[in-house]
Design a protein around this motif. Structure first.
Motif, mmCIF file in Angstrom:
data_model
loop_
_atom_site.group_PDB
_atom_site.id
_atom_site.type_symbol
_atom_site.label_atom_id
_atom_site.label_comp_id
_atom_site.label_asym_id
_atom_site.label_seq_id
_atom_site.Cartn_x
_atom_site.Cartn_y
_atom_site.Cartn_z
ATOM 1 N N LEU A 199 -0.905 4.492 -3.925
ATOM 2 C CA LEU A 199 -0.638 5.779 -4.578
ATOM 3 C C LEU A 199 -1.855 6.245 -5.360
ATOM 4 O O LEU A 199 -2.224 7.426 -5.310
ATOM 5 C CB LEU A 199 0.570 5.668 -5.512
ATOM 6 C CG LEU A 199 1.940 5.711 -4.856
ATOM 7 C CD1 LEU A 199 3.016 5.316 -5.847
ATOM 8 C CD2 LEU A 199 2.214 7.100 -4.303
ATOM 9 N N ALA A 200 -2.486 5.331 -6.081
ATOM 10 C CA ALA A 200 -3.696 5.684 -6.834
ATOM 11 C C ALA A 200 -4.809 6.130 -5.888
ATOM 12 O O ALA A 200 -5.518 7.108 -6.157
ATOM 13 C CB ALA A 200 -4.145 4.492 -7.679
ATOM 14 N N PHE A 201 -4.959 5.421 -4.777
ATOM 15 C CA PHE A 201 -5.976 5.782 -3.784
ATOM 16 C C PHE A 201 -5.699 7.179 -3.215
ATOM 17 O O PHE A 201 -6.611 8.003 -3.098
ATOM 18 C CB PHE A 201 -6.003 4.747 -2.663
ATOM 19 C CG PHE A 201 -6.976 5.067 -1.572
ATOM 20 C CD1 PHE A 201 -8.331 4.784 -1.724
ATOM 21 C CD2 PHE A 201 -6.548 5.667 -0.392
ATOM 22 C CE1 PHE A 201 -9.240 5.096 -0.722
ATOM 23 C CE2 PHE A 201 -7.443 5.973 0.611
ATOM 24 C CZ PHE A 201 -8.792 5.692 0.450
ATOM 25 N N ILE A 252 -6.515 -8.958 -4.245
ATOM 26 C CA ILE A 252 -5.613 -8.661 -3.133
ATOM 27 C C ILE A 252 -6.074 -7.380 -2.456
ATOM 28 O O ILE A 252 -6.333 -6.377 -3.117
ATOM 29 C CB ILE A 252 -4.155 -8.476 -3.649
ATOM 30 C CG1 ILE A 252 -3.679 -9.704 -4.406
ATOM 31 C CG2 ILE A 252 -3.222 -8.109 -2.494
ATOM 32 C CD1 ILE A 252 -3.520 -10.938 -3.590
ATOM 33 N N ASP A 253 -6.183 -7.418 -1.142
ATOM 34 C CA ASP A 253 -6.504 -6.199 -0.387
ATOM 35 C C ASP A 253 -5.287 -5.313 -0.295
ATOM 36 O O ASP A 253 -4.154 -5.785 -0.205
ATOM 37 C CB ASP A 253 -6.972 -6.564 1.030
ATOM 38 C CG ASP A 253 -8.294 -7.289 1.041
ATOM 39 O OD1 ASP A 253 -9.135 -7.040 0.148
ATOM 40 O OD2 ASP A 253 -8.501 -8.131 1.935
ATOM 41 N N TYR A 254 -5.521 -4.033 -0.280
ATOM 42 C CA TYR A 254 -4.418 -3.094 -0.126
ATOM 43 C C TYR A 254 -4.666 -2.186 1.029
ATOM 44 O O TYR A 254 -3.891 -1.426 1.455
ATOM 45 C CB TYR A 254 -4.189 -2.299 -1.421
ATOM 46 C CG TYR A 254 -5.329 -1.412 -1.812
ATOM 47 C CD1 TYR A 254 -5.338 -0.087 -1.412
ATOM 48 C CD2 TYR A 254 -6.386 -1.890 -2.568
ATOM 49 C CE1 TYR A 254 -6.388 0.731 -1.771
ATOM 50 C CE2 TYR A 254 -7.428 -1.062 -2.928
ATOM 51 C CZ TYR A 254 -7.433 0.237 -2.518
ATOM 52 O OH TYR A 254 -8.468 1.047 -2.865
ATOM 53 N N VAL A 293 -0.829 10.106 -11.630
ATOM 54 C CA VAL A 293 -0.741 8.806 -10.956
ATOM 55 C C VAL A 293 0.293 7.926 -11.662
ATOM 56 O O VAL A 293 1.119 7.279 -11.005
ATOM 57 C CB VAL A 293 -2.126 8.129 -10.889
ATOM 58 C CG1 VAL A 293 -2.020 6.687 -10.430
ATOM 59 C CG2 VAL A 293 -3.037 8.916 -9.960
ATOM 60 N N ALA A 294 0.275 7.909 -12.975
ATOM 61 C CA ALA A 294 1.266 7.125 -13.724
ATOM 62 C C ALA A 294 2.679 7.591 -13.399
ATOM 63 O O ALA A 294 3.579 6.771 -13.156
ATOM 64 C CB ALA A 294 1.000 7.221 -15.223
#
Length: 122
Positions: free
Chosen positions: A23-25, A120-122, A61-62
């Motif tokens: 979501l941030a990305f 951790i990869d996302y 974003v939050a």
């Protein structure tokens, strides 16, 4: 009144951490990192750390991460810094999301503080 489910399984917590990072990305945050703190921190399993480029973006974003948690039955245990939007913290117990502006991100340097944590990869 339904009881909020704060504690999740490890798989659910990791999946939510990845969702928060995505979501941030999608909202153009930068320098996104997921730290696996299992066995390192007694307080949480994952940190999601992101940098926002404006206070409006950080709040958006939050809000979207909170809504995704709510949609998945994950309760928000605590929130801090929303009004100032320098460092917004969303505590979902197993996952803690840190949304920083660039100055606070550099100053607090959580990646250095938790240098033993696996990324951790996302």
């Amino acid at each position: 009144m339904a009881k909020k489910n704060y504690k999740k399984t490890t798989g659910q917590a990791k999946a939510f951490a990845v969702t928060a990072a995505k979501l941030a990305f999608d909202r153009h945050c930068i320098d996104i990192t997921i730290l696996d703190l299992q066995g390192i921190s007694p307080a949480t399993d994952y940190f999601v750390i992101v940098t926002g480029t404006s206070d409006r973006q950080m709040r958006t974003v939050a809000d979207e991460i909170y809504q995704a948690a709510k949609d998945n039955g994950i309760g928000l245990f605590g929130r801090a810094g929303y009004e100032q939007a320098k460092w917004i913290l969303l505590d979902f117990v197993d996952v803690v999301v840190h949304i920083f502006d660039d100055q606070y991100r550099e100053y607090y340097d959580l990646e250095l503080l938790w240098g033993d944590a696996k990324r951790i990869d996302y």
